[in-house]
Design a protein around this motif. Structure first.
Motif, mmCIF file in Angstrom:
data_model
loop_
_atom_site.group_PDB
_atom_site.id
_atom_site.type_symbol
_atom_site.label_atom_id
_atom_site.label_comp_id
_atom_site.label_asym_id
_atom_site.label_seq_id
_atom_site.Cartn_x
_atom_site.Cartn_y
_atom_site.Cartn_z
ATOM 1 N N ASP A 1 1.863 3.942 -3.339
ATOM 2 C CA ASP A 1 2.852 2.900 -3.623
ATOM 3 C C ASP A 1 3.881 3.454 -4.602
ATOM 4 O OD1 ASP A 1 1.419 1.151 -2.030
ATOM 5 O OD2 ASP A 1 0.170 0.468 -3.716
ATOM 6 N N LYS B 1 2.313 9.198 -0.157
ATOM 7 C CA LYS B 1 1.662 8.100 0.552
ATOM 8 C C LYS B 1 1.291 6.953 -0.388
ATOM 9 C CE LYS B 1 1.583 10.096 4.631
ATOM 10 N NZ LYS B 1 2.304 9.508 5.788
ATOM 11 N N PHE C 1 -5.428 8.196 -5.426
ATOM 12 C CA PHE C 1 -4.983 7.601 -4.164
ATOM 13 C C PHE C 1 -6.058 6.680 -3.588
ATOM 14 C CE2 PHE C 1 -4.780 7.872 0.529
ATOM 15 C CZ PHE C 1 -3.525 7.311 0.733
ATOM 16 N N TYR D 1 2.264 15.712 -0.846
ATOM 17 C CA TYR D 1 2.182 14.925 0.384
ATOM 18 C C TYR D 1 1.340 13.666 0.164
ATOM 19 C CZ TYR D 1 0.813 13.530 5.092
ATOM 20 O OH TYR D 1 0.568 12.791 6.231
ATOM 21 N N ILE D 2 0.203 13.831 -0.508
ATOM 22 C CA ILE D 2 -0.668 12.667 -0.764
ATOM 23 C C ILE D 2 0.022 11.677 -1.695
ATOM 24 C CG2 ILE D 2 -2.845 11.933 -1.824
ATOM 25 C CD1 ILE D 2 -4.048 14.577 -0.861
ATOM 26 N N LYS E 1 -5.799 2.574 -3.196
ATOM 27 C CA LYS E 1 -5.848 1.963 -1.873
ATOM 28 C C LYS E 1 -7.020 0.995 -1.743
ATOM 29 C CE LYS E 1 -2.261 3.842 0.069
ATOM 30 N NZ LYS E 1 -1.100 2.992 0.439
#
Length: 342
Positions: free
Chosen positions: A182, A180, A112, A176-177, A116
């Protein structure tokens, strides 16, 4: 005389398992959406066939996938044997205890952050993923051990309950992560979390080889110490072993293998549960033999399950973790019932 019989049985079992690995490798190399004859496969492997399509299919897709499957099965099978011996719990498994989930969470967090911030390269990420997985797996293991002590001893029942609870919690955080991310990264993360080796490549192989080269010799040389732990900590202490130090070393070794496996395959459960059980039924409680047999059984489980995942449901391909779970969940329920009836 007994030792000679044991060695003969060990050689027979490993020979059969080796034959099964050859058969599964043959099936995986020759069958698929692009079928190849045995002669074509052999010529391509020995660089005697210059056909571009054959080289791409073998060296870019099928062979890396088989090799990754062998490493993952070996690592999870050996790690499962270690954890069951240390905890003296037949239900212990890297996946069930939440160690896989801890390693997986750390890796997804890393994925993640990299996606990002757009930092690093694919090659760098491939080699750093096992390190992040090791950190996550170690954190999960320490948490589980910390909450599983009862009156100065490791409570096997509490270990299992804490592990399941932690695994569920970490799995929820991981999901959950990943939500988030793409859409493209989320799809890759989801496939990875269910356990898949579909995207295996040579960089992944090179990233985990050092872990196995360093850890496996230590395990196989000192495996007889696991016999003492399986008989109880008091037995180990009576022969002069520093049990807490030994536990720490074995825990570090097993989590190293698990993290390396999770970094390239995601969370494949039940291999570390099934393999040691089958190995002990075949060869007994001598862990110098159990660890080897358990590792080989893990290799067979993963490679055969991967072949089923990509061929039986073609053109749809299932993650290998799903196929392993189809076998593992009923076996886990059987073990729970047997343990409850004792």
């Amino acid at each position: 005389m007994l030792a000679r019989v044991k060695r003969k049985k060990f050689l027979q079992i490993t020979s059969v398992l080796f034959l099964l690995l050859i058969v599964s490798g043959y099936m995986s190399l020759t069958y698929g959406e692009f079928s190849m004859k045995v002669s074509e496969v052999l010529q391509t492997l020995f660089l005697l066939d210059g056909t571009r399509d054959h080289s791409i299919v073998i060296f870019s897709f099928r062979l890396p996938r088989i090799i990754i499957g062998l490493f993952v099965g070996l690592g999870l099978g050996v790690a499962g044997a270690i954890i069951q011996a240390l905890t003296r719990n037949d239900l212990a498994d890297p996946g069930i205890l939440g160690i896989n989930a801890g390693a997986g969470l750390a890796i997804v967090v890393y994925m993640f952050i990299v996606s990002k911030l757009e930092v690093g390269t694919e090659l760098l990420s491939t080699f750093t993923l096992p390190i992040f997985g090791w950190i996550g797996g170690m954190g999960a293991a320490l948490f589980i051990y910390g909450f599983s002590w009862n009156n100065g001893k490791l409570d096997s029942s509490r270990l299992l309950l804490v592990g399941i609870a932690l695994g569920s919690g970490l799995g929820a955080i991981t999901l959950y992560i990943s939500l988030k991310m793409d859409p493209q990264d989320f799809e890759a993360a989801t496939m990875w979390m269910t356990g898949s080796i579909a995207n295996a490549n040579w960089n992944q192989i090179m990233s985990i080889v050092p872990w196995f080269v360093v850890i496996l010799p230590f395990i196989f040389i000192r495996a007889s110490h696991l016999d003492l732990f399986y008989l109880g900590e008091d037995t180990a202490k009576n022969v002069g072993l520093s049990t807490e130090w030994e536990k720490s070393i074995w825990l570090l070794a097993s989590i190293g293998l698990i993290s390396a496996c999770v970094s390239v395959s995601g969370s494949i459960g039940f291999v570390g549960l099934l393999s040691p059980h089958i190995a002990r039924r075949l060869i007994g409680l001598h862990h110098k033999m159990v660890t080897v047999v358990s590792g080989m059984i893990g290799m067979v489980l993963v490679t055969v399950s991967d072949f089923i995942a990509k061929s039986v449901f073609s053109p749809v391909e299932l993650p290998v973790g799903v196929v392993v779970s189809i076998v593992g969940i009923p076996y886990f329920i059987y073990l729970l019932r047997r343990k409850a009836n004792k």
